[in-house]
Motif scaffolding. Sequence first.
Motif, PDB file in Angstrom:
ATOM      1  N   SER A  54       0.837  -1.115   0.101  1.00 31.83           N
ATOM      2  CA  SER A  54       0.094  -0.074  -0.036  1.00 31.83           C
ATOM      3  C   SER A  54       0.919   1.195   0.002  1.00 31.83           C
ATOM      4  O   SER A  54       2.106   1.020   0.146  1.00 31.83           O
ATOM      5  N   SER A  55       0.327   2.298  -0.148  1.00 29.06           N
ATOM      6  CA  SER A  55       1.064   3.658  -0.098  1.00 29.06           C
ATOM      7  C   SER A  55       1.820   3.687   1.048  1.00 29.06           C
ATOM      8  O   SER A  55       2.552   4.294   1.325  1.00 29.06           O
ATOM      9  N   ARG A  56       1.047   3.111   2.370  1.00 25.85           N
ATOM     10  CA  ARG A  56       1.686   3.342   3.474  1.00 25.85           C
ATOM     11  C   ARG A  56       3.382   3.272   3.606  1.00 25.85           C
ATOM     12  O   ARG A  56       4.135   3.653   4.165  1.00 25.85           O
ATOM     13  N   GLU A  57       3.825   2.127   2.935  1.00 28.93           N
ATOM     14  CA  GLU A  57       5.004   1.848   3.043  1.00 28.93           C
ATOM     15  C   GLU A  57       6.002   2.717   2.347  1.00 28.93           C
ATOM     16  O   GLU A  57       7.358   2.724   2.456  1.00 28.93           O
ATOM     17  N   PHE A  58       5.496   3.648   1.453  1.00 25.14           N
ATOM     18  CA  PHE A  58       6.312   4.633   0.879  1.00 25.14           C
ATOM     19  C   PHE A  58       6.232   6.187   1.297  1.00 25.14           C
ATOM     20  O   PHE A  58       6.654   6.960   0.859  1.00 25.14           O
ATOM     21  N   VAL A  59       5.595   6.073   2.553  1.00 29.24           N
ATOM     22  CA  VAL A  59       5.562   7.275   3.211  1.00 29.24           C
ATOM     23  C   VAL A  59       6.939   7.869   3.664  1.00 29.24           C
ATOM     24  O   VAL A  59       7.228   9.154   3.391  1.00 29.24           O
ATOM     25  N   PRO A  60       7.772   7.042   4.220  1.00 29.91           N
ATOM     26  CA  PRO A  60       9.222   7.772   4.444  1.00 29.91           C
ATOM     27  C   PRO A  60       9.666   8.040   3.078  1.00 29.91           C
ATOM     28  O   PRO A  60      10.762   9.168   3.194  1.00 29.91           O
ATOM     29  N   THR A  61       9.530   7.196   1.870  1.00 29.50           N
ATOM     30  CA  THR A  61      10.154   8.012   0.682  1.00 29.50           C
ATOM     31  C   THR A  61       9.583   9.156   0.429  1.00 29.50           C
ATOM     32  O   THR A  61      10.455  10.082  -0.046  1.00 29.50           O
ATOM     33  N   ALA A  62       8.140   9.356   0.508  1.00 33.98           N
ATOM     34  CA  ALA A  62       7.801  10.746   0.220  1.00 33.98           C
ATOM     35  C   ALA A  62       8.451  11.829   1.104  1.00 33.98           C
ATOM     36  O   ALA A  62       8.479  12.949   0.617  1.00 33.98           O
ATOM     37  N   ARG A  63       8.527  11.638   2.348  1.00 34.28           N
ATOM     38  CA  ARG A  63       9.143  12.605   3.386  1.00 34.28           C
ATOM     39  C   ARG A  63      10.588  12.980   3.021  1.00 34.28           C
ATOM     40  O   ARG A  63      11.014  13.912   3.092  1.00 34.28           O
ATOM     41  N   ALA A  64      11.220  11.840   2.332  1.00 34.75           N
ATOM     42  CA  ALA A  64      12.663  11.903   2.227  1.00 34.75           C
ATOM     43  C   ALA A  64      12.942  12.805   0.718  1.00 34.75           C
ATOM     44  O   ALA A  64      14.009  13.415   0.526  1.00 34.75           O
ATOM     45  N   LEU A  65      11.553  12.742   0.119  1.00 31.86           N
ATOM     46  CA  LEU A  65      11.694  13.585  -1.185  1.00 31.86           C
ATOM     47  C   LEU A  65      11.425  15.205  -1.049  1.00 31.86           C
ATOM     48  O   LEU A  65      11.067  16.265  -2.050  1.00 31.86           O
ATOM     49  N   ALA A  66      11.079  15.770   0.239  1.00 30.87           N
ATOM     50  CA  ALA A  66      10.865  17.103   0.483  1.00 30.87           C
ATOM     51  C   ALA A  66      11.879  18.084  -0.122  1.00 30.87           C
ATOM     52  O   ALA A  66      13.246  17.690  -0.456  1.00 30.87           O
ATOM     53  N   TRP A 272      18.223   3.676  -1.164  1.00 32.19           N
ATOM     54  CA  TRP A 272      17.038   3.984  -1.930  1.00 32.19           C
ATOM     55  C   TRP A 272      16.784   5.300  -2.153  1.00 32.19           C
ATOM     56  O   TRP A 272      16.458   5.960  -3.238  1.00 32.19           O
ATOM     57  N   PHE A 273      16.578   6.146  -1.052  1.00 32.71           N
ATOM     58  CA  PHE A 273      16.475   7.504  -0.967  1.00 32.71           C
ATOM     59  C   PHE A 273      17.496   8.233  -1.606  1.00 32.71           C
ATOM     60  O   PHE A 273      17.121   9.202  -2.570  1.00 32.71           O
ATOM     61  N   ASP A 274      18.835   7.785  -1.451  1.00 34.11           N
ATOM     62  CA  ASP A 274      19.900   8.499  -2.391  1.00 34.11           C
ATOM     63  C   ASP A 274      19.637   8.559  -3.813  1.00 34.11           C
ATOM     64  O   ASP A 274      19.827   9.281  -4.612  1.00 34.11           O
ATOM     65  N   VAL A 275      19.428   7.121  -4.192  1.00 35.80           N
ATOM     66  CA  VAL A 275      19.324   6.827  -5.625  1.00 35.80           C
ATOM     67  C   VAL A 275      18.186   7.508  -6.212  1.00 35.80           C
ATOM     68  O   VAL A 275      18.301   8.128  -7.444  1.00 35.80           O
ATOM     69  N   LEU A 276      16.962   7.743  -5.604  1.00 35.00           N
ATOM     70  CA  LEU A 276      15.777   8.254  -6.096  1.00 35.00           C
ATOM     71  C   LEU A 276      15.841   9.735  -6.205  1.00 35.00           C
ATOM     72  O   LEU A 276      15.740  10.267  -7.148  1.00 35.00           O
ATOM     73  N   ARG A 277      16.450  10.281  -5.189  1.00 32.86           N
ATOM     74  CA  ARG A 277      16.796  11.596  -4.942  1.00 32.86           C
ATOM     75  C   ARG A 277      17.870  12.109  -6.130  1.00 32.86           C
ATOM     76  O   ARG A 277      17.374  13.050  -6.863  1.00 32.86           O
ATOM     77  N   GLY A 278      18.659  11.340  -6.467  1.00 34.28           N
ATOM     78  CA  GLY A 278      19.657  11.485  -7.485  1.00 34.28           C
ATOM     79  C   GLY A 278      19.027  11.412  -8.848  1.00 34.28           C
ATOM     80  O   GLY A 278      19.387  12.308  -9.569  1.00 34.28           O
ATOM     81  N   PHE A 279      18.107  10.606  -8.928  1.00 34.17           N
ATOM     82  CA  PHE A 279      17.605  10.451 -10.365  1.00 34.17           C
ATOM     83  C   PHE A 279      16.643  11.652 -10.561  1.00 34.17           C
ATOM     84  O   PHE A 279      16.592  12.169 -11.745  1.00 34.17           O
ATOM     85  N   VAL A 280      15.748  11.840  -9.487  1.00 32.60           N
ATOM     86  CA  VAL A 280      14.924  13.192  -9.602  1.00 32.60           C
ATOM     87  C   VAL A 280      15.722  14.492 -10.041  1.00 32.60           C
ATOM     88  O   VAL A 280      15.495  15.281 -10.967  1.00 32.60           O
ATOM     89  N   THR A 281      16.828  14.641  -9.395  1.00 31.74           N
ATOM     90  CA  THR A 281      17.663  15.594  -9.457  1.00 31.74           C
ATOM     91  C   THR A 281      18.130  15.865 -10.900  1.00 31.74           C
ATOM     92  O   THR A 281      18.238  16.821 -11.789  1.00 31.74           O
ATOM     93  N   SER A 282      18.583  14.756 -11.483  1.00 29.92           N
ATOM     94  CA  SER A 282      18.945  14.597 -13.005  1.00 29.92           C
ATOM     95  C   SER A 282      18.068  15.103 -13.959  1.00 29.92           C
ATOM     96  O   SER A 282      18.389  15.355 -15.165  1.00 29.92           O
ATOM     97  N   VAL A 283      16.626  14.862 -13.521  1.00 26.47           N
ATOM     98  CA  VAL A 283      15.783  15.051 -14.739  1.00 26.47           C
ATOM     99  C   VAL A 283      14.708  16.521 -14.404  1.00 26.47           C
ATOM    100  O   VAL A 283      13.961  16.622 -15.325  1.00 26.47           O
TER     101      VAL A 283
END
Length: 288
Positions: A54-66, A272-283
């Motif tokens: 569910s979406s709940r397991e990605f709440v920490p990811t969402a918070r890390a993407l501030a 995981w947070f670092d990889v995702l943040r790096g990808f988002v920054t790149s695009v």
Amino acid sequence: MDADDREETQRVFLAPDGTEIAYREFLARAVVRDDDHDRAPRPPLVILHGLAGSSREFVPTARALAPHRVVLVDQRGHGRSTRVPTDVSREAFVADVIGVIEHVVGGPVVLVGQSMGGHTALLVAAARPDLVRALLLLEAGVGGDGDEGRRAELRAFFASWPVPFSDRAAATAFLGDGPLERAWVDDLEASHDGLRPRFDADVMVDVIAAVDERPRWETLPRLTMPHLLVFGERGMFEAAQQFDLLQRAPDVRSVGLLGAGHDAHLDTPDVWFDVLRGFVTSVEPQSD
């Protein structure tokens, strides 16, 4: 921006067939920094969980993407969305996500999906590239690699759960205390007789059967946006499968997460947070 500066709202999008699609939206509070005036708008993200999640397991990811705007979707049959939808086809899942992007987010997004959610994200990006600025697939592929035997094992596993659980301790004692098991326990729903999972076992089997129906290799050449494949070191995809995906997808990159399994976002969250943040920054769009 600190994670506590994130505002979370929970709402429901009504699909044309009457299915309720619940989602969580994370927005930055109204804090303006000096460098914000010189930045191009940050792209919003939509994140899709895997089977029986569910979406709940990605709440920490969402918070890390501030401070990015992040929308976490409970796909049909999961979480707070309609538990037993009439349609669990891949087309229905895709239409739900397109509806959320068009009517909730309102523009192109960075689309992220894990496992079954990654399969959904892949189909969305192929069908509507105009809505997907960039695509990240975490432990996901083109599907078509399951069979009736695997689905029978899945059905038997869910059927073995002695639900309702009397309390969290009973659920943990049965399921275990690993990262995935803790996510399941955290997501249990209180009912009049105890705690129950927020999904129906038969629906889960039907959902994965649609993913298993055939490989969707034809989707890969349609990925005109930047896209990244992320695999866990101990994940479900063997080296040969990863190589096949990389060979058939145009201009794709891949990243391996050391120490992570199929649920890498739960196993090694900081990596995981670092990889995702790096990808988002790149695009992100560049300021003039």
